[in-house]
Design a protein around this motif. Structure first.
Motif, PDB file in Angstrom:
ATOM      1  N   GLY A  25      21.735  43.036  30.018  1.00  0.00           N
ATOM      2  CA  GLY A  25      21.352  44.170  30.242  1.00  0.00           C
ATOM      3  C   GLY A  25      21.759  44.482  31.838  1.00  0.00           C
ATOM      4  O   GLY A  25      21.832  45.529  32.240  1.00  0.00           O
ATOM      5  N   GLU A  26      22.387  43.521  32.341  1.00  0.00           N
ATOM      6  CA  GLU A  26      22.585  43.502  34.020  1.00  0.00           C
ATOM      7  C   GLU A  26      23.870  44.574  34.094  1.00  0.00           C
ATOM      8  O   GLU A  26      23.786  45.029  35.039  1.00  0.00           O
ATOM      9  N   LEU A  27      24.650  44.241  33.235  1.00  0.00           N
ATOM     10  CA  LEU A  27      25.962  45.206  33.257  1.00  0.00           C
ATOM     11  C   LEU A  27      25.623  46.258  31.982  1.00  0.00           C
ATOM     12  O   LEU A  27      25.318  45.632  30.995  1.00  0.00           O
ATOM     13  N   ARG A  28      25.615  47.656  32.371  1.00  0.00           N
ATOM     14  CA  ARG A  28      25.446  48.513  31.342  1.00  0.00           C
ATOM     15  C   ARG A  28      26.383  49.002  30.667  1.00  0.00           C
ATOM     16  O   ARG A  28      26.944  49.505  31.377  1.00  0.00           O
ATOM     17  N   PRO A  29      26.287  49.398  29.423  1.00  0.00           N
ATOM     18  CA  PRO A  29      27.191  50.145  28.834  1.00  0.00           C
ATOM     19  C   PRO A  29      27.691  51.463  29.396  1.00  0.00           C
ATOM     20  O   PRO A  29      26.528  52.280  29.818  1.00  0.00           O
ATOM     21  N   GLY A  30      28.931  52.030  29.601  1.00  0.00           N
ATOM     22  CA  GLY A  30      29.207  53.255  30.232  1.00  0.00           C
ATOM     23  C   GLY A  30      29.579  53.486  31.852  1.00  0.00           C
ATOM     24  O   GLY A  30      30.016  54.164  32.098  1.00  0.00           O
ATOM     25  N   GLU A  31      28.693  52.453  32.289  1.00  0.00           N
ATOM     26  CA  GLU A  31      28.929  52.370  33.897  1.00  0.00           C
ATOM     27  C   GLU A  31      30.142  51.724  34.501  1.00  0.00           C
ATOM     28  O   GLU A  31      30.719  51.021  33.930  1.00  0.00           O
ATOM     29  N   LEU A  32      30.713  52.422  35.430  1.00  0.00           N
ATOM     30  CA  LEU A  32      31.865  51.857  36.134  1.00  0.00           C
ATOM     31  C   LEU A  32      31.658  50.861  37.146  1.00  0.00           C
ATOM     32  O   LEU A  32      30.665  50.859  37.762  1.00  0.00           O
ATOM     33  N   TYR A  33      32.194  49.503  36.920  1.00  0.00           N
ATOM     34  CA  TYR A  33      32.121  48.612  37.756  1.00  0.00           C
ATOM     35  C   TYR A  33      33.252  48.137  38.618  1.00  0.00           C
ATOM     36  O   TYR A  33      34.117  48.294  38.248  1.00  0.00           O
ATOM     37  N   SER A  34      33.117  47.842  39.773  1.00  0.00           N
ATOM     38  CA  SER A  34      34.325  47.171  40.615  1.00  0.00           C
ATOM     39  C   SER A  34      34.627  45.798  40.428  1.00  0.00           C
ATOM     40  O   SER A  34      33.715  44.901  40.639  1.00  0.00           O
ATOM     41  N   VAL A  35      35.897  45.685  40.185  1.00  0.00           N
ATOM     42  CA  VAL A  35      36.432  44.299  40.104  1.00  0.00           C
ATOM     43  C   VAL A  35      36.240  43.337  41.479  1.00  0.00           C
ATOM     44  O   VAL A  35      35.619  42.166  41.411  1.00  0.00           O
ATOM     45  N   THR A  36      36.468  43.936  42.390  1.00  0.00           N
ATOM     46  CA  THR A  36      36.185  43.468  43.838  1.00  0.00           C
ATOM     47  C   THR A  36      34.788  43.049  43.885  1.00  0.00           C
ATOM     48  O   THR A  36      34.662  41.937  44.480  1.00  0.00           O
ATOM     49  N   ARG A  37      33.882  44.088  43.693  1.00  0.00           N
ATOM     50  CA  ARG A  37      32.453  43.636  44.055  1.00  0.00           C
ATOM     51  C   ARG A  37      31.935  42.658  43.154  1.00  0.00           C
ATOM     52  O   ARG A  37      31.238  41.767  43.514  1.00  0.00           O
ATOM     53  N   LEU A  38      32.410  42.761  41.974  1.00  0.00           N
ATOM     54  CA  LEU A  38      32.302  41.641  40.856  1.00  0.00           C
ATOM     55  C   LEU A  38      32.575  40.227  41.363  1.00  0.00           C
ATOM     56  O   LEU A  38      31.900  39.257  41.423  1.00  0.00           O
ATOM     57  N   ALA A  39      33.659  40.234  41.789  1.00  0.00           N
ATOM     58  CA  ALA A  39      34.368  39.015  42.273  1.00  0.00           C
ATOM     59  C   ALA A  39      33.449  38.419  43.367  1.00  0.00           C
ATOM     60  O   ALA A  39      33.232  37.217  43.693  1.00  0.00           O
ATOM     61  N   GLU A  40      32.974  39.338  44.484  1.00  0.00           N
ATOM     62  CA  GLU A  40      32.165  38.907  45.589  1.00  0.00           C
ATOM     63  C   GLU A  40      30.835  38.303  45.003  1.00  0.00           C
ATOM     64  O   GLU A  40      30.294  37.417  45.592  1.00  0.00           O
ATOM     65  N   THR A  41      30.161  39.152  44.164  1.00  0.00           N
ATOM     66  CA  THR A  41      28.987  38.376  43.373  1.00  0.00           C
ATOM     67  C   THR A  41      29.034  36.979  42.860  1.00  0.00           C
ATOM     68  O   THR A  41      28.370  36.209  43.043  1.00  0.00           O
ATOM     69  N   LEU A  42      30.205  36.955  41.990  1.00  0.00           N
ATOM     70  CA  LEU A  42      30.420  35.471  41.472  1.00  0.00           C
ATOM     71  C   LEU A  42      31.037  34.512  42.568  1.00  0.00           C
ATOM     72  O   LEU A  42      30.991  33.256  42.386  1.00  0.00           O
ATOM     73  N   GLY A  43      31.411  34.935  43.765  1.00  0.00           N
ATOM     74  CA  GLY A  43      31.702  34.125  44.764  1.00  0.00           C
ATOM     75  C   GLY A  43      33.085  33.542  44.475  1.00  0.00           C
ATOM     76  O   GLY A  43      33.466  32.311  44.864  1.00  0.00           O
ATOM     77  N   ILE A  44      33.982  34.333  43.906  1.00  0.00           N
ATOM     78  CA  ILE A  44      35.431  33.758  43.430  1.00  0.00           C
ATOM     79  C   ILE A  44      36.435  35.072  43.894  1.00  0.00           C
ATOM     80  O   ILE A  44      35.961  36.066  44.276  1.00  0.00           O
ATOM     81  N   SER A  45      37.607  34.759  43.662  1.00  0.00           N
ATOM     82  CA  SER A  45      38.815  35.571  43.943  1.00  0.00           C
ATOM     83  C   SER A  45      38.733  36.698  42.722  1.00  0.00           C
ATOM     84  O   SER A  45      38.393  36.335  41.664  1.00  0.00           O
ATOM     85  N   ARG A  46      39.329  37.769  43.025  1.00  0.00           N
ATOM     86  CA  ARG A  46      39.561  38.762  41.956  1.00  0.00           C
ATOM     87  C   ARG A  46      40.600  38.294  40.581  1.00  0.00           C
ATOM     88  O   ARG A  46      40.480  38.883  39.585  1.00  0.00           O
ATOM     89  N   THR A  47      41.408  37.391  41.054  1.00  0.00           N
ATOM     90  CA  THR A  47      42.280  36.957  39.998  1.00  0.00           C
ATOM     91  C   THR A  47      41.785  36.618  38.676  1.00  0.00           C
ATOM     92  O   THR A  47      41.764  36.911  37.635  1.00  0.00           O
ATOM     93  N   PRO A  48      40.717  35.588  38.736  1.00  0.00           N
ATOM     94  CA  PRO A  48      40.132  35.127  37.473  1.00  0.00           C
ATOM     95  C   PRO A  48      39.289  36.126  36.924  1.00  0.00           C
ATOM     96  O   PRO A  48      39.135  36.052  35.514  1.00  0.00           O
ATOM     97  N   VAL A  49      38.890  36.863  37.825  1.00  0.00           N
ATOM     98  CA  VAL A  49      37.850  38.030  37.174  1.00  0.00           C
ATOM     99  C   VAL A  49      38.713  39.125  36.419  1.00  0.00           C
ATOM    100  O   VAL A  49      38.367  39.304  35.203  1.00  0.00           O
ATOM    101  N   ARG A  50      39.879  39.383  36.851  1.00  0.00           N
ATOM    102  CA  ARG A  50      40.729  40.292  36.269  1.00  0.00           C
ATOM    103  C   ARG A  50      41.288  39.696  34.557  1.00  0.00           C
ATOM    104  O   ARG A  50      41.360  40.180  33.704  1.00  0.00           O
ATOM    105  N   GLU A  51      41.362  38.258  35.025  1.00  0.00           N
ATOM    106  CA  GLU A  51      41.963  37.678  33.789  1.00  0.00           C
ATOM    107  C   GLU A  51      40.878  37.487  32.811  1.00  0.00           C
ATOM    108  O   GLU A  51      41.172  37.739  31.624  1.00  0.00           O
TER     109      GLU A  51
END
Length: 236
Positions: A25-51
Motif C-alpha cells: 500500500g506504499e504505492l496506492r492505486p490511482g495516484e500519479l507517481y513521478s519516475v524521477t522521484r521514484l528513482a531518487e528514492t531507490l537510489g538509482i538512475s531513471r533508466t532501470p526504473v522506466r524499464e
C-alpha cells in the motif's frame, strides 16, 4: 521503499521493489507517481526504473502516462475471473488426463508437496507455501504430457501473483487452502479421472470466486453476475 543494492539484475530488483510497495500500500492505486522521484528514492538512475515499469505495465499492474509518470492500476475483478476461467479450461481436463497416468513416483511427489504445504501453513510462511502449492499443480500438469500447457498455467498464475491478489489469511487460511488439495490427491491415488477433475474444478473455482469477491470489495462495487458466471461456464 527500500533502496536498491548492487547492480546485478537491476531491472528485476526494481520490479520486485515496486511490487512490494504496491502490495503493502506504499504505492496506492490511482495516484500519479513521478519516475524521477521514484528513482531518487531507490537510489538509482531513471533508466532501470522506466524499464521495470514497462515490464509491470505489460502485466497490467501499472499504467504509464507519457511525460507525466505512472499510476498503479486497481485490481480488476473481470481480469481475475478471466484468468481463473482459463485455468479451469486447462487444468480440469489435464487433471482428468493425469489420473489415467498415475505412477507411484507421482503420488509420492504429490504427498511430499502437500506435506510441505501443511508445514508452511503451520509456520504461517506464505512464500514457502505458495512454492509448494505451485509445484503440486505443476506435477499434475506435467503428467498430462503437454509442456506448453504447463507453462501457460504457470504464466496465468504469475499474472495473479503480480497483481498481488491472494486469499491467504484474508478470506481463508493457508491450512484451508492446503485442505482443498487433499481431495485432488485422494482421487489421483484412486486413479479416478472424474473425481480428480471435479476436485480440481472445485479448488480453482472456489479460489477464483473468493478473489473476484475480494477485488470487487476493494473497488467498493458488487460482484457482477457475468464475472461469477464466467467461473462456472466451462465444460464438465
Amino acid at each position: 521503499m527500500r533502496q536498491i543494492t548492487g547492480t546485478t539484475n537491476l531491472n528485476r530488483q526494481v520490479a520486485e521493489a515496486l511490487r512490494e510497495a504496491i502490495h503493502t500500500g506504499e504505492l496506492r492505486p490511482g495516484e500519479l507517481y513521478s519516475v524521477t522521484r521514484l528513482a531518487e528514492t531507490l537510489g538509482i538512475s531513471r533508466t532501470p526504473v522506466r524499464e521495470a515499469l514497462l515490464t509491470l505495465a505489460d502485466t497490467g499492474l501499472v499504467r504509464i502516462e507519457r511525460n507525466r509518470g505512472f499510476r498503479v492500476v486497481r485490481r480488476n475483478p473481470r481480469h481475475i475471473a478471466e484468468v481463473f476461467h482459463l485455468r479451469l479450461l486447462l487444468e480440469v481436463p489435464a487433471t482428468r488426463l493425469a489420473a489415467t497416468a498415475v505412477t507411484p513416483d507421482l503420488l509420492n511427489a504429490l504427498r511430499s508437496e502437500l506435506t510441505a504445504m501443511q508445514d508452511a501453513a503451520q509456520a504461517h510462511d506464505e512464500p514457502r507455501f505458495m512454492h509448494h502449492d505451485r509445484r503440486f499443480h505443476a506435477l499434475i500438469l506435467e503428467t498430462a504430457g503437454n509442456s506448453l500447457l504447463t507453462n501457460t498455467v504457470a504464466t496465468l498464475r504469475d499474472t495473479i501473483t503480480t497483481v498481488g491478489a491472494s486469499t491467504a489469511d484474508q478470506t481463508r487460511s493457508l491450512s484451508d487452502i492446503a485442505a482443498e488439495h487433499t481431495p485432488i490427491l485422494r482421487a489421483l491415488e484412486a486413479a479416478d479421472p472424474e473425481a480428480a477433475a471435479q476436485a480440481m474444478r472445485h479448488h480453482i473455482t472456489h479460489t477464483g470466486e473468493l478473489l473476484v469477491a475480494q477485488t470487487a470489495a476493494e473497488n467498493a462495487e458488487p460482484v457482477s453476475e457475468p464475472d461469477t458466471a464466467l467461473l462456472h461456464n466451462t465444460h464438465p
